[in-house]
Design an enzyme around this catalytic site. Structure first.
Site, PDB file in Angstrom:
ATOM      1  CD  GLU A 170      34.873  44.920  33.352  1.00  0.00           C
ATOM      2  OE1 GLU A 170      36.055  44.753  32.987  1.00  0.00           O
ATOM      3  OE2 GLU A 170      34.425  44.440  34.409  1.00  0.00           O
ATOM      4  CE1 TYR A 211      32.875  46.915  35.782  1.00  0.00           C
ATOM      5  CE2 TYR A 211      30.510  46.535  35.903  1.00  0.00           C
ATOM      6  CZ  TYR A 211      31.786  46.075  35.628  1.00  0.00           C
ATOM      7  OH  TYR A 211      31.964  44.797  35.199  1.00  0.00           O
TER       8      TYR A 211
END
Lengths: 407, 306
Positions: free
Chosen positions: A218, A130
């Protein structure tokens, strides 16, 4: 302003940041036509088809019209059947996806209509990580946030295993420094080619955030491929609305079909409007007061139909538009105008209300509370207008009056 | 006493467009000592402000005023010529952060930025630039600062204020007016009211202002008004535990849906953080009397005073 995954990837690729090869499609034929060049270009017979909506959770989301179809589909038919088999499967899925309603954890039960697909090359995934760049309000800087828990919702990771969230602050004077990127790579357990590839990736991402004025980038998941390269398998990007003036190319990516039509109309008129589920419409100046007006309506037993901040320097025209937006919501059973004038002059608000009522009519009760700059003039305009306006002395008084009149 | 500004404060205005002119006129009418303006395209001109004095402001002034305000090309020149120590920024959003940094470079002690809509990235740079300088920034996206009866800098309506004993600090302009109005009606009045602004990156925060009010002998109690987004209220609540003076408060946004920006760029509940409930709980745990609705902020203060 949110943009689609395929648009975000376009912006990243243009800055040398690795993303899979892909093509957007707005029709079944476009989706099918994307398959052959993709497979030939990537040498991988697997393709992935992803619904493009402004909401996450697509991989687990399903379509209202056919719950067996998901928002993201991996098409492996090409492994044995070749390009034609992959095309046939893409045709079948695209037909089921386009124009239909995808429901994910983030769309709410009503779901979102899928108008666009993104057809992408399949990727050989060794690890999922991530990565995000976002504002850290406490330090007033952008930070890079990273985690080994790729593919998971980061809020969940933050809550359950906060030690797995890595952070590096970006000094606006220097950008993300090499050692900071290296520390992240080590902490993520990367080495060799993957570490080198990651360091370049994350530093470019930090630069991109600054260059494009993003509120958020993101990458979830960021994948490490079998041959040690990192690449953005997904990309979510939101741009600071206040900075769009210096990014006309990005501003042009705005997809109004993803937004509430009333909210778009308000935005174009320079108003802040957010539709809610209640019955009491509110028109207020100032964001804090507008929120507090909603809270007070709720506190006295009602439900607000909207948030509407007409801003500090609204014109009579803007007030009229705001009024029209509120009255066009069929759920509205009463309207509460709450103004405490600073920049905003009460006479301007009063003039706007009178004009609006004269133009669109008034079929529900209206309570007006005015205070602040030019309040006497504002009250006089309302009193002399002959409109059926109930006046209130305070916010709470107004909330109670409109609730009583509307029920 | 008061905090930040008083009758001796010499004030510059940066940005003399329509909004800047309107509020400079109101400030002079109130009695604020405006000494100059910075507006490059009008440098060398003199702006005359005249009208009827706002008698809710500085006492003992004649019924009318006429002030000639010199306009300068740069803040540095304006400071050299006028000795101003405070500036108020009405410069449009694309240039506002630069105006803030220019003021700091010229040695301005307090910059009050009213401008709404400054890009976050610009404020990140401005805040970085201010580190290591002696300049304090209030705002941006705020109503300004007022010490009733002495000095009004910003866009708040002067007449609702009354000199008194309560300090006010708030992220919201119009909610500040609500609180001030109620304090005036209750006869408690204000020492100074400070709008810290609704942006996610701002200069002065709650804790800074609470510290100043705690140290100000005239201030007997403080109202702090927060809203959803960020954790400034939680940090403030932690500080309030160490204060000797009573604090009342209000938090806006209990009914705000998550993931939506509620007008202010900083007012957003994201990923379950920044909720009104969490802020109210933290404030109550620190002994702050939190009002149920904004109409009861004044009463909450009276209750906190005991």
């Amino acid at each position: 302003m949110k943009i689609h995954e395929y648009q975000a990837k376009e912006l990243l690729a243009a800055r040398g940041i690795a993303v899979p090869v892909g093509r957007p499609a707005t029709s079944v034929e476009e989706a099918v036509a994307a398959v052959r060049p993709l497979i030939e270009q990537s040498g991988n017979p697997v393709v992935v088809m992803k619904a493009q909506i402004h909401a996450g959770g697509r991989g687990k989301g399903t379509f209202q019209e056919n719950p067996e179809i998901r928002g993201v589909n991996v098409i492996t038919a090409g492994i044995d059947g070749g390009v034609e088999a992959a095309e046939a499967e893409v045709r079948r899925l695209a037909t089921e996806m386009l124009g239909n309603t995808l429901v994910t954890l983030q769309t709410g039960p009503e779901g979102k209509t899928v108008n666009r697909l993104y057809v992408e090359q399949g990727i050989d995934i060794a690890r999922e990580l991530y990565l995000a760049v976002l504002l850290d309000r406490a330090s007033s800087r952008n930070i890079v946030m990273a985690s080994t828990e790729g593919g998971m919702e980061i809020e969940k990771v933050a809550e359950e295993t906060p030690e797995k969230i890595l952070r590096q602050e970006i000094d606006p004077g220097f950008g993300l420094l090499n050692f900071q990127a290296h520390e992240l790579a080590i902490d993520l357990g990367l080495s060799g080619d993957a570490a080198t590839s990651f360091i370049g990736f994350v530093r470019s991402l930090a630069d991109t955030a600054m260059e494009l004025d993003t509120d958020l980038i993101e990458i979830n998941p960021l994948v490490v491929t079998g041959d040690g390269q990192v690449l953005a398998l997904d990309a979510k990007m939101a741009i600071d609305d206040n900075a769009l003036f210096r990014h006309p190319d990005v501003a042009a990516m705005r997809d109004e079909s993803e937004e509430d039509p009333a909210e778009v109309r308000a935005k174009n008129a320079g108003l802040n409007y957010i539709k809610l589920d209640g019955t009491i419409g509110c028109l207020v100046n100032g964001a804090g007061l507008a929120m507090a007006t909603m809270d007070t309506i709720k506190h006295v037993g009602g439900e607000p139909a909207n948030f509407l901040d007409v801003g500090g320097g609204a014109t009579a025209d803007q007030v009229t538009t705001g009024f029209e937006i509120i009255t066009s919501d069929p759920a509205v059973k009463g309207i509460f105008v709450n103004i405490f004038g600073g920049i905003m002059r009460c006479d301007v608000i009063a003039t706007g209300i009178v004009e609006a009522v004269n133009r669109v009519g008034l079929e529900v009760p209206l309570v007006v509370r005015l205070e602040g700059t030019n309040v006497e003039e504002g009250r006089r305009i309302l009193a002399e207008s002959g409109l059926a306006v109930v006046t209130a002395d305070s916010l709470r008084d107004g909330a109670e009056k409109i609730l009583e009149l509307a029920s | 006493m008061s905090i930040l500004i008083d009758s001796s404060t010499k004030v510059l205005v940066q940005g003399l467009g329509k909004t800047g002119q309107f509020h400079t006129d109101k400030a002079i009418a109130y009695g604020t000592n405006m000494v100059g303006a910075v507006h490059p395209s009008r440098a060398g001109e003199t702006f005359t402000f005249q009208g009827e004095t706002d008698h809710s402001g500085v006492p003992g002034r004649p019924d009318t005023y006429e002030v000639d305000l010199p306009v300068y090309a740069t803040v540095r020149q304006a400071v050299e010529e006028t000795g101003a120590t405070v500036s108020v920024v009405y410069v449009p959003p694309p240039f506002a952060a630069d105006a803030i940094m220019e003021a700091a470079a010229a040695g301005i002690e307090l910059v009050i930025a009213i401008t709404e809509g400054i890009p976050v990235a610009d404020m990140i740079v401005a805040k970085r630039y201010l580190q290591g300088t002696d300049t304090r920034l209030v705002g941006p996206n705020c109503p300004g600062v007022i010490t009733p009866g002495e000095c009004k800098i910003g866009i708040m309506p002067g007449y609702i204020h009354q000199r008194g004993k309560i300090g006010v600090v708030s992220r919201s302009g119009t909610l500040t007016y609500e609180a001030v109005h109620q304090l005036t009606q209750l006869g408690l009045g204000q020492t100074t009211a400070v709008g810290i602004g609704g942006d996610p990156v701002n200069g002065t925060n709650f804790v800074d202002v609470l510290q100043m009010f705690e140290a100000d002998p005239e201030t007997e109690g403080v109202i702090m008004i927060g809203e959803i987004g960020g954790s400034a209220e939680e940090e403030a609540a932690e500080f309030v535990k160490s204060m000797s003076k009573p604090v009342a408060g209000f938090i806006a946004g209990t009914t705000a849906p998550p993931g939506k920006r509620m007008g202010h760029a900083g007012a957003i509940v994201s990923g379950g953080s920044g909720t009104a409930e969490a802020k109210i709980a933290a404030m109550q745990a620190a002994g702050i009397v939190v009002a149920d609705t904004p109409s009861e902020m004044g009463e909450a203060m009276a209750k906190a005073l005991g």
